[in-house]
Scaffold this motif. Structure first.
Motif, PDB file in Angstrom:
ATOM      1  N   GLU A  27       0.545  -1.001  -0.037  1.00 50.48           N
ATOM      2  CA  GLU A  27      -0.148  -0.088  -0.373  1.00 50.48           C
ATOM      3  C   GLU A  27       1.235   0.983  -0.376  1.00 50.48           C
ATOM      4  O   GLU A  27       0.528   2.251  -1.103  1.00 50.48           O
ATOM      5  CB  GLU A  27      -0.907  -0.119   1.117  1.00 50.48           C
ATOM      6  CG  GLU A  27      -2.288  -0.927   1.392  1.00 50.48           C
ATOM      7  CD  GLU A  27      -2.902  -1.305  -0.242  1.00 50.48           C
ATOM      8  OE1 GLU A  27      -3.342  -0.246  -0.579  1.00 50.48           O
ATOM      9  OE2 GLU A  27      -2.687  -2.216  -0.138  1.00 50.48           O
ATOM     10  N   VAL A  28       1.803   1.418   0.663  1.00 52.15           N
ATOM     11  CA  VAL A  28       3.051   2.587   0.682  1.00 52.15           C
ATOM     12  C   VAL A  28       3.144   2.516  -0.587  1.00 52.15           C
ATOM     13  O   VAL A  28       3.436   3.693  -0.669  1.00 52.15           O
ATOM     14  CB  VAL A  28       3.833   2.348   1.534  1.00 52.15           C
ATOM     15  CG1 VAL A  28       5.311   3.065   1.601  1.00 52.15           C
ATOM     16  CG2 VAL A  28       3.739   2.198   2.975  1.00 52.15           C
ATOM     17  N   SER A  84       1.873   6.177  -7.127  1.00 48.95           N
ATOM     18  CA  SER A  84       0.568   7.423  -7.650  1.00 48.95           C
ATOM     19  C   SER A  84       0.593   8.748  -7.278  1.00 48.95           C
ATOM     20  O   SER A  84       0.737   9.154  -8.139  1.00 48.95           O
ATOM     21  CB  SER A  84      -0.333   6.852  -7.130  1.00 48.95           C
ATOM     22  OG  SER A  84      -1.052   5.129  -6.738  1.00 48.95           O
ATOM     23  N   ALA A  85       1.415   9.300  -6.671  1.00 45.99           N
ATOM     24  CA  ALA A  85       2.206  10.134  -6.062  1.00 45.99           C
ATOM     25  C   ALA A  85       2.912  10.888  -6.674  1.00 45.99           C
ATOM     26  O   ALA A  85       2.920  11.673  -7.686  1.00 45.99           O
ATOM     27  CB  ALA A  85       2.686  11.114  -4.643  1.00 45.99           C
ATOM     28  N   LYS A 113       2.170   1.480  -4.061  1.00 45.53           N
ATOM     29  CA  LYS A 113       0.577   2.084  -4.011  1.00 45.53           C
ATOM     30  C   LYS A 113       0.996   3.332  -4.131  1.00 45.53           C
ATOM     31  O   LYS A 113       0.615   4.559  -5.489  1.00 45.53           O
ATOM     32  CB  LYS A 113       0.091   1.160  -4.396  1.00 45.53           C
ATOM     33  CG  LYS A 113       0.053   0.013  -4.668  1.00 45.53           C
ATOM     34  CD  LYS A 113      -1.154  -0.995  -4.234  1.00 45.53           C
ATOM     35  CE  LYS A 113      -2.823  -0.015  -4.891  1.00 45.53           C
ATOM     36  NZ  LYS A 113      -3.894  -1.143  -4.671  1.00 45.53           N
ATOM     37  N   ALA A 114       1.094   3.982  -2.817  1.00 41.12           N
ATOM     38  CA  ALA A 114       0.793   5.470  -2.404  1.00 41.12           C
ATOM     39  C   ALA A 114       1.669   6.040  -3.596  1.00 41.12           C
ATOM     40  O   ALA A 114       1.852   7.492  -3.846  1.00 41.12           O
ATOM     41  CB  ALA A 114       0.578   5.383  -1.249  1.00 41.12           C
ATOM     42  N   GLN A 115       3.234   5.994  -3.049  1.00 40.28           N
ATOM     43  CA  GLN A 115       3.889   6.514  -3.167  1.00 40.28           C
ATOM     44  C   GLN A 115       3.773   6.808  -5.093  1.00 40.28           C
ATOM     45  O   GLN A 115       4.455   7.620  -5.637  1.00 40.28           O
ATOM     46  CB  GLN A 115       5.107   6.117  -3.151  1.00 40.28           C
ATOM     47  CG  GLN A 115       5.895   5.866  -1.443  1.00 40.28           C
ATOM     48  CD  GLN A 115       7.117   5.036  -0.890  1.00 40.28           C
ATOM     49  OE1 GLN A 115       7.500   5.013  -1.413  1.00 40.28           O
ATOM     50  NE2 GLN A 115       6.906   5.640   0.375  1.00 40.28           N
TER      51      GLN A 115
END
Length: 253
Positions: A138-139, A145-146, A141-143
């Motif tokens: 999840e980390v 996406s950002a 994926k968030a990174q």
């Protein structure tokens, strides 16, 4: 040729890897890896359930054999009390056989118990790894996406990137067409101001440069012919003075 084939293979593989890298979505890859780990965890759980089921089945057999050993021992005592030594011996032989099977079952149950404990330990370790992977997934994926959003914003702001490049090309083509149209309009205005679109020219009555030169030559030839004809009428030869002009000069004198 072998070296050429090897280089071609390397180039092809590099291009395929580049295409795959473009098509690969890190989020999808991480989710696929997570699903694979969850499937592995489910397989471990199923293995534990199978081991427990087998152990329970053997334990049921143990219980039956234990009851049979007690029963055979009782029967042997009863037969011996009744003076039936042969029957008592037969009961004791069956008892011994049952006890041998019971010992074998005890060993098998113990082995299954060890397998069960080992699988439970592995299941716990795997679950811990999966939990850690899920959090890290999840980390990441968030990174990603950002970072992807940042890249798109930067591309939009700087005009870099395939989509913005297409937009830039379209805008440049529009500007070129606009400049060409403006230049054409300006040329039309200049031609109109210069009278290039007068009615006579529009009707085809005007003359171009060649026609004008031919007309001048024809006119000059006609003038020369008229001049020679007048000289002949006045009796003038080449270089001879005109009489009328000489008389006029004498009268003046």
């Amino acid at each position: 040729m072998a070296g050429m084939g090897g280089r071609m293979s390397t180039v092809i593989k590099a291009k395929i890897n580049k295409l795959l890298d473009r098509a690969e979505d890190p989020g999808e890859t991480l989710e696929y890896s997570y699903q694979r780990q969850m499937e592995l965890l489910q397989n471990v759980k199923k293995g534990i359930a199978d081991v427990v089921t087998s152990k329970k089945r053997l334990q049921l057999q143990q219980s039956k054999l234990e009851q049979q050993v007690v029963k055979l021992d009782t029967q042997a005592r009863q037969a011996l009390s009744a003076g039936k030594e042969d029957l008592a011996r037969t009961a004791l032989e069956r008892k011994q056989f049952a006890q041998g099977e019971l010992q074998s079952l005890d060993q098998q149950v113990a082995e299954l118990e060890q397998q069960q404990q080992s699988l439970i330990q592995k299941e716990q370790q795997l679950r811990t790894k999966i939990d850690q992977f899920r959090t890290k997934k999840e980390v990441i994926k968030a990174q990603y996406s950002a970072a992807e959003a940042s890249v798109k914003i930067s591309e939009a702001a700087t005009g870099v990137g395939e989509e913005m490049a297409d937009v830039g090309l379209a805008m440049q083509r529009a500007l070129d067409k606009t400049e060409n149209m403006r230049a054409r309009a300006g040329a039309m205005e200049e031609l109109e101001a210069a009278g290039a679109f007068d009615d006579n020219l529009a009707l085809g009555s005007g003359q171009d440069d060649i026609d004008r030169q031919l007309h001048e030559l024809t006119s000059q030839s006609a003038v020369d012919d008229d001049l020679e004809r007048m000289k002949a009428e006045l009796g003038q030869g080449d270089g001879a003075p005109a009489p009328a002009l000489e008389q006029g000069k004498e009268g003046q004198a």
